[in-house]
Design an enzyme around this catalytic site. Sequence first.
Site, PDB file in Angstrom:
ATOM      1  N   HIS A   1       7.751   1.002 -12.436  1.00 17.43           N
ATOM      2  CA  HIS A   1       6.717   0.502 -11.535  1.00 17.43           C
ATOM      3  C   HIS A   1       5.387   0.566 -12.271  1.00 17.43           C
ATOM      4  O   HIS A   1       4.574   1.477 -12.051  1.00 17.43           O
ATOM      5  CB  HIS A   1       6.713   1.356 -10.266  1.00 17.43           C
ATOM      6  CG  HIS A   1       6.306   0.626  -9.035  1.00 17.43           C
ATOM      7  ND1 HIS A   1       7.105  -0.299  -8.422  1.00 17.43           N
ATOM      8  CD2 HIS A   1       5.162   0.676  -8.298  1.00 17.43           C
ATOM      9  CE1 HIS A   1       6.493  -0.780  -7.350  1.00 17.43           C
ATOM     10  NE2 HIS A   1       5.299  -0.204  -7.260  1.00 17.43           N
TER      11      HIS A   1
ATOM     12  N   TYR B   1      -0.018  -0.760  -2.242  1.00 19.76           N
ATOM     13  CA  TYR B   1      -0.096   0.163  -1.099  1.00 19.76           C
ATOM     14  C   TYR B   1      -1.280   1.109  -1.242  1.00 19.76           C
ATOM     15  O   TYR B   1      -1.471   1.731  -2.294  1.00 19.76           O
ATOM     16  CB  TYR B   1       1.197   0.963  -1.027  1.00 19.76           C
ATOM     17  CG  TYR B   1       1.490   1.630   0.303  1.00 19.76           C
ATOM     18  CD1 TYR B   1       0.965   1.165   1.490  1.00 19.76           C
ATOM     19  CD2 TYR B   1       2.339   2.735   0.348  1.00 19.76           C
ATOM     20  CE1 TYR B   1       1.261   1.778   2.701  1.00 19.76           C
ATOM     21  CE2 TYR B   1       2.659   3.358   1.549  1.00 19.76           C
ATOM     22  CZ  TYR B   1       2.103   2.871   2.724  1.00 19.76           C
ATOM     23  OH  TYR B   1       2.413   3.483   3.915  1.00 19.76           O
TER      24      TYR B   1
ATOM     25  N   ASP C   1      12.750   1.067 -12.420  1.00 20.75           N
ATOM     26  CA  ASP C   1      11.805   1.321 -11.338  1.00 20.75           C
ATOM     27  C   ASP C   1      12.404   2.312 -10.344  1.00 20.75           C
ATOM     28  O   ASP C   1      13.353   1.989  -9.619  1.00 20.75           O
ATOM     29  CB  ASP C   1      11.463   0.002 -10.641  1.00 20.75           C
ATOM     30  CG  ASP C   1      10.266   0.100  -9.704  1.00 20.75           C
ATOM     31  OD1 ASP C   1       9.943   1.212  -9.264  1.00 20.75           O
ATOM     32  OD2 ASP C   1       9.671  -0.957  -9.412  1.00 20.75           O
TER      33      ASP C   1
ATOM     34  N   SER D   1       4.120  -4.855  -5.909  1.00 20.77           N
ATOM     35  CA  SER D   1       4.487  -3.688  -5.114  1.00 20.77           C
ATOM     36  C   SER D   1       4.318  -4.019  -3.630  1.00 20.77           C
ATOM     37  O   SER D   1       4.977  -4.919  -3.127  1.00 20.77           O
ATOM     38  CB  SER D   1       3.677  -2.471  -5.546  1.00 20.77           C
ATOM     39  OG  SER D   1       4.226  -1.290  -5.011  1.00 20.77           O
ATOM     40  N   GLN D   2       3.412  -3.318  -2.898  1.00 25.68           N
ATOM     41  CA  GLN D   2       3.155  -3.773  -1.535  1.00 25.68           C
ATOM     42  C   GLN D   2       2.718  -5.237  -1.548  1.00 25.68           C
ATOM     43  O   GLN D   2       3.112  -6.025  -0.688  1.00 25.68           O
ATOM     44  CB  GLN D   2       2.063  -2.931  -0.877  1.00 25.68           C
ATOM     45  CG  GLN D   2       1.684  -3.432   0.520  1.00 25.68           C
ATOM     46  CD  GLN D   2       0.506  -2.697   1.118  1.00 25.68           C
ATOM     47  OE1 GLN D   2       0.672  -1.910   2.044  1.00 25.68           O
ATOM     48  NE2 GLN D   2      -0.692  -2.943   0.605  1.00 25.68           N
TER      49      GLN D   2
END
Length: 319
Positions: free
Chosen positions: A302, A92, A273, A183-184
Amino acid sequence: MPLIDLPLDKLITYEGRNPRPDDFDAYWERAIAEMKAIDPQIELRPSEFQVPFAECFDLYFTGVKGARIYNKYIRPKQATTPHPAIVQFHGYSANSGDWSDKIQYAALGYSFFSMDCRGQGGLSEDVGHVKGTTFSGHIIRGLDDHPDQLLFRDIFLDTAQLAGIAMNMPEVDPERVGAMGGSQGGALTIACAALEPRINRLAPVYPFLSDYKRVWEMDLATGAYHELKEYFRRHDPQRKWAEETFTKLGYIDIQFLAERIQGEVLLAVGLSDTTCPPSTQFAAYNKIKSKKQYEIYPDFGHEGLPGFTDKTLQFMLGL
């Protein structure tokens, strides 16, 4: 190990909290039809970065609503034709990153594509044109407008369009294309394989954009998800329309796309996370019907997951 979410035996059966819009399937079929009607106007420009064993290109195409989308494209010089390919998606707000962290796949004889998400840290366009707030994040972009105006709808479609472009390259075997990202990028990997079901293998790492209501209920709408809390604070301070808001977000909730995936899946999850809680990741994983497996990192959040980059490469050698 601190327990920040459900224990593993509960995670593997967790089905999610966010409401699914009644017309979810029709919404995405309409979106896919819009994407397929576009003339992508593909442009390849040799990049300044080059290596002896591959050709590196700046690749542009036109996505939905007319945005020009930028991608890095690395094509091996000495490879069988057709050969496998990988499409990669970034985290992101970031971008497609350096060329040098992608060339190992070209050295193996794979073509490699890496996309800049529209309106984030790279070169892709964000054409805008939405009503309501555009402040503080892409999850809420278009939330005050028609559902077709949700920005992540367009980004999800960009991933599928890139995969289709890769599959149509004469040097690429369309049945041997994989997708990857963290992630994203993990969320976009899932969305890509759902909207372009010919994706053969996919390796999402702690995927974002899943089970928004669960994130909110866990009071973890901070960091990457902070815009959810900011949206309610600014636009619905008494949370009178929370259910309607989460239902609308359901259109861009990857857990509801996951059941469309046909490729083989390798998921990595850190059980500590707090950015993308494990339960939100399993909400998507548990809906996948194709062959799948997960790798668990109990004491990791994360962050970099030791050894998983190597596991991913070995997994993609199966293409």
